[in-house]
Design a protein around this motif. Sequence first.
Motif, PDB file in Angstrom:
ATOM      1  N   THR A 185      93.361  38.790  75.414  1.00  0.00           N
ATOM      2  CA  THR A 185      93.860  40.108  75.054  1.00  0.00           C
ATOM      3  C   THR A 185      93.239  41.100  76.020  1.00  0.00           C
ATOM      4  N   ASP A 186      93.930  42.165  76.261  1.00  0.00           N
ATOM      5  CA  ASP A 186      93.424  43.159  77.203  1.00  0.00           C
ATOM      6  C   ASP A 186      92.046  43.670  76.781  1.00  0.00           C
ATOM      7  N   ALA A 187      91.865  43.906  75.478  1.00  0.00           N
ATOM      8  CA  ALA A 187      90.608  44.477  74.998  1.00  0.00           C
ATOM      9  C   ALA A 187      89.461  43.492  75.184  1.00  0.00           C
ATOM     10  N   ASP A 188      89.670  42.219  74.795  1.00  0.00           N
ATOM     11  CA  ASP A 188      88.613  41.223  74.933  1.00  0.00           C
ATOM     12  C   ASP A 188      88.289  40.960  76.396  1.00  0.00           C
ATOM     13  N   PHE A 189      89.319  40.892  77.202  1.00  0.00           N
ATOM     14  CA  PHE A 189      89.087  40.630  78.622  1.00  0.00           C
ATOM     15  C   PHE A 189      88.283  41.761  79.262  1.00  0.00           C
ATOM     16  N   ALA A 190      88.659  42.990  78.961  1.00  0.00           N
ATOM     17  CA  ALA A 190      87.961  44.137  79.537  1.00  0.00           C
ATOM     18  C   ALA A 190      86.495  44.152  79.108  1.00  0.00           C
ATOM     19  N   LYS A 191      86.256  43.823  77.847  1.00  0.00           N
ATOM     20  CA  LYS A 191      84.884  43.805  77.340  1.00  0.00           C
ATOM     21  C   LYS A 191      84.065  42.734  78.045  1.00  0.00           C
ATOM     22  N   ALA A 192      84.624  41.519  78.151  1.00  0.00           N
ATOM     23  CA  ALA A 192      83.916  40.437  78.817  1.00  0.00           C
ATOM     24  C   ALA A 192      83.683  40.756  80.283  1.00  0.00           C
ATOM     25  N   HIS A 193      84.702  41.299  80.935  1.00  0.00           N
ATOM     26  CA  HIS A 193      84.603  41.647  82.348  1.00  0.00           C
ATOM     27  C   HIS A 193      83.475  42.658  82.565  1.00  0.00           C
ATOM     28  N   ALA A 194      83.408  43.650  81.689  1.00  0.00           N
ATOM     29  CA  ALA A 194      82.369  44.676  81.812  1.00  0.00           C
ATOM     30  C   ALA A 194      80.980  44.079  81.623  1.00  0.00           C
ATOM     31  N   LYS A 195      80.834  43.165  80.655  1.00  0.00           N
ATOM     32  CA  LYS A 195      79.540  42.532  80.412  1.00  0.00           C
ATOM     33  C   LYS A 195      79.107  41.703  81.626  1.00  0.00           C
ATOM     34  N   ILE A 196      80.055  40.970  82.173  1.00  0.00           N
ATOM     35  CA  ILE A 196      79.752  40.145  83.340  1.00  0.00           C
ATOM     36  C   ILE A 196      79.328  41.022  84.514  1.00  0.00           C
ATOM     37  N   ASP A 197      80.083  42.071  84.749  1.00  0.00           N
ATOM     38  CA  ASP A 197      79.737  42.965  85.854  1.00  0.00           C
ATOM     39  C   ASP A 197      78.391  43.642  85.631  1.00  0.00           C
ATOM     40  N   GLU A 198      78.103  43.994  84.384  1.00  0.00           N
ATOM     41  CA  GLU A 198      76.829  44.640  84.062  1.00  0.00           C
ATOM     42  C   GLU A 198      75.664  43.746  84.473  1.00  0.00           C
ATOM     43  N   ILE A 199      75.778  42.464  84.146  1.00  0.00           N
ATOM     44  CA  ILE A 199      74.710  41.527  84.489  1.00  0.00           C
ATOM     45  C   ILE A 199      74.694  41.254  85.989  1.00  0.00           C
ATOM     46  N   TYR A 200      75.864  41.022  86.551  1.00  0.00           N
ATOM     47  CA  TYR A 200      75.940  40.720  87.984  1.00  0.00           C
ATOM     48  C   TYR A 200      75.332  41.838  88.820  1.00  0.00           C
ATOM     49  N   ASN A 201      75.622  43.074  88.456  1.00  0.00           N
ATOM     50  CA  ASN A 201      75.129  44.210  89.239  1.00  0.00           C
ATOM     51  C   ASN A 201      73.609  44.328  89.199  1.00  0.00           C
ATOM     52  N   LYS A 202      72.979  43.695  88.200  1.00  0.00           N
ATOM     53  CA  LYS A 202      71.522  43.712  88.124  1.00  0.00           C
ATOM     54  C   LYS A 202      70.890  42.532  88.870  1.00  0.00           C
ATOM     55  N   TYR A 203      71.695  41.466  89.102  1.00  0.00           N
ATOM     56  CA  TYR A 203      71.159  40.267  89.753  1.00  0.00           C
ATOM     57  C   TYR A 203      72.082  39.769  90.869  1.00  0.00           C
ATOM     58  N   PRO A 204      72.636  40.625  91.698  1.00  0.00           N
ATOM     59  CA  PRO A 204      73.613  40.146  92.693  1.00  0.00           C
ATOM     60  C   PRO A 204      73.021  39.137  93.664  1.00  0.00           C
ATOM     61  N   SER A 205      71.737  39.292  94.014  1.00  0.00           N
ATOM     62  CA  SER A 205      71.149  38.359  94.972  1.00  0.00           C
ATOM     63  C   SER A 205      70.989  36.959  94.379  1.00  0.00           C
ATOM     64  N   TYR A 206      70.849  36.898  93.058  1.00  0.00           N
ATOM     65  CA  TYR A 206      70.713  35.593  92.415  1.00  0.00           C
ATOM     66  C   TYR A 206      72.036  34.844  92.380  1.00  0.00           C
ATOM     67  N   PHE A 207      73.092  35.533  92.027  1.00  0.00           N
ATOM     68  CA  PHE A 207      74.375  34.862  91.835  1.00  0.00           C
ATOM     69  C   PHE A 207      75.190  34.733  93.115  1.00  0.00           C
ATOM     70  N   GLY A 208      74.914  35.577  94.085  1.00  0.00           N
ATOM     71  CA  GLY A 208      75.721  35.550  95.286  1.00  0.00           C
ATOM     72  C   GLY A 208      77.006  36.324  95.088  1.00  0.00           C
ATOM     73  N   THR A 209      77.896  36.259  96.051  1.00  0.00           N
ATOM     74  CA  THR A 209      79.145  37.012  95.955  1.00  0.00           C
ATOM     75  C   THR A 209      80.103  36.329  94.991  1.00  0.00           C
ATOM     76  N   LYS A 210      80.987  37.109  94.429  1.00  0.00           N
ATOM     77  CA  LYS A 210      81.950  36.584  93.473  1.00  0.00           C
ATOM     78  C   LYS A 210      82.944  35.658  94.160  1.00  0.00           C
ATOM     79  N   SER A 211      83.341  34.632  93.444  1.00  0.00           N
ATOM     80  CA  SER A 211      84.366  33.709  93.922  1.00  0.00           C
ATOM     81  C   SER A 211      85.579  33.849  93.012  1.00  0.00           C
ATOM     82  N   GLY A 212      86.497  34.739  93.388  1.00  0.00           N
ATOM     83  CA  GLY A 212      87.660  35.009  92.550  1.00  0.00           C
ATOM     84  C   GLY A 212      87.329  35.969  91.427  1.00  0.00           C
ATOM     85  N   GLY A 213      88.268  36.159  90.558  1.00  0.00           N
ATOM     86  CA  GLY A 213      88.113  37.063  89.428  1.00  0.00           C
ATOM     87  C   GLY A 213      87.691  36.335  88.171  1.00  0.00           C
TER      88      GLY A 213
END
Length: 536
Positions: free
Chosen positions: A386-414
Amino acid sequence: MNNSRSLMWYFKCLVVILSLVLGFSVNTLYAEDYQFKTQWGGSGTGNGKFDSPSGVAVDSAGNVYVVDSENNLIQKFDSNGAFKSQWGGSGTGNGKFNAPVALAVDSTGNVYVSDVGNHIIQKFDSNGVFKSQFGGSGTGNGKFNVAYGVAADSAGNVYVVDTGNNLIQKFDSNGVFKSQWGGSGTGNGKFAMPFGAAVSSAGNVYVADSQNGLIQKFDSNGVFKSQWGGGKDNVSLSAPSGVAVDSAGNVYVADALNNLIQLFDSNGVFKTNWGGDGAGNGKFAMPYSVAVDSSGNVYVADTFNNLIQKFVPSYTLAATAIDTSYNKNASYFGTKSGGVVAVTVTGGTYYIQRYTNGKALMAYYNGYMYWYDGAKWNASTIIWKTDADFAKAHAKIDEIYNKYPSYFGTKSGGVATETTSFGGVYYIQRYENGTALIAYYNGSMYWFDGTTWNSSTLTWRTPDFDMASAKIDEIYFKYPSYFGIKSGGVVTGKSSNGGPYYIQRFTNGTAIMAYYNRYMYWYDGTKWVSSIVTWK
């Protein structure tokens, strides 16, 4: 009992007679290329309610017109079943009806109604304003004996199925008689109780010859061309009552006693069918009429269920669902490689969209989505998110990624989604170094360290995290030569005793972990070493 109800009762009796003559059969759902979309109506007398809806037609604007036979009305809806207007009422005057059964709409929006009890065809504009009428009871040219069907071609000609006289009569748009053909019999061009007719864009006239169990094809002047049904070539029709033709020339038949819609090409070659006896979505109880719009959507007058049912080509539903998912995960799948293709297997048809990076989406006819990750098919019992669930999950993932980008590396796809074995939906972001984050629908986060999944019952960010990160940096800055440079950012996990821990990895393999109780532990390359003070 009034005359209107007597005539409709007569019609129902014809159905019973045909069932005895032809042999009534109940069919289950066959291989199907159409899916149920919606339905409307129900038994009643108010707006949008029906009592034996026997005819349905669609105009070029997508409006749907229904013959509400025993209520003596024509009801008009939009393509999704929203009521717009109605006209008619019981009577013998202009614009009144006595058991109307069928209708047709011409290319200019004129609506022709077969008013069976009054033995006339009435003509209206698209808003129900009466324009003219023609016919009358009889056996001569331009006269009718229970006219159960009507059709119109692009040139303005009107074709009337004169059931009791076993004829097709042709008129111009003003009701001036032009010609007729048919007659009682079983041979080519002869009829036994014809019920419905339709005209293709090429001018071919298709007639539902009910008691003979046939569809007969003629040119616009009544010259016989071909026929199918009657058990020939394994095509069996039981009291076919309605017929429609789409822009590609495909022929849709309301196979009344089999409770099916059957689809043929213009030459009568069978393509598919769907329906079956019943009262649920996609099931029928004597479907008397069928119509198809310019988008290929099919509308069925489900007469004894008092419904109009709408069906959409499975291909259209699949392509829409695929595009919906693709548009949210475009970077993951890459660019499209060709269009959607349909593949039929035992039990159904699936639809595949391939992409340049080897990924694909598959939509089954029942609407379920599957995606391919390059190695295996992954199932999802929802259409991805659902648009709402996807947006929420996407935001959570980005929130964490933006704090640890060097650990995870660059994104591979969406972000992509799957379903768990226990029914929940999770969302995945992959990264080039092989790590990934998954957000469950309930918001809990999990991360992959390259070997195992690590769980966190909180969403990675608490005041403890800031404190732990600060403590780690405080110690690191005192011993940078010992630990080496940082390898990624601080990550969090959950210890066996339930508390969260925070890890900073370093290039020499050592690490520091901060418990939520602020105690610090460090790894010397062989074992964990504890300190009940904070290293100072």
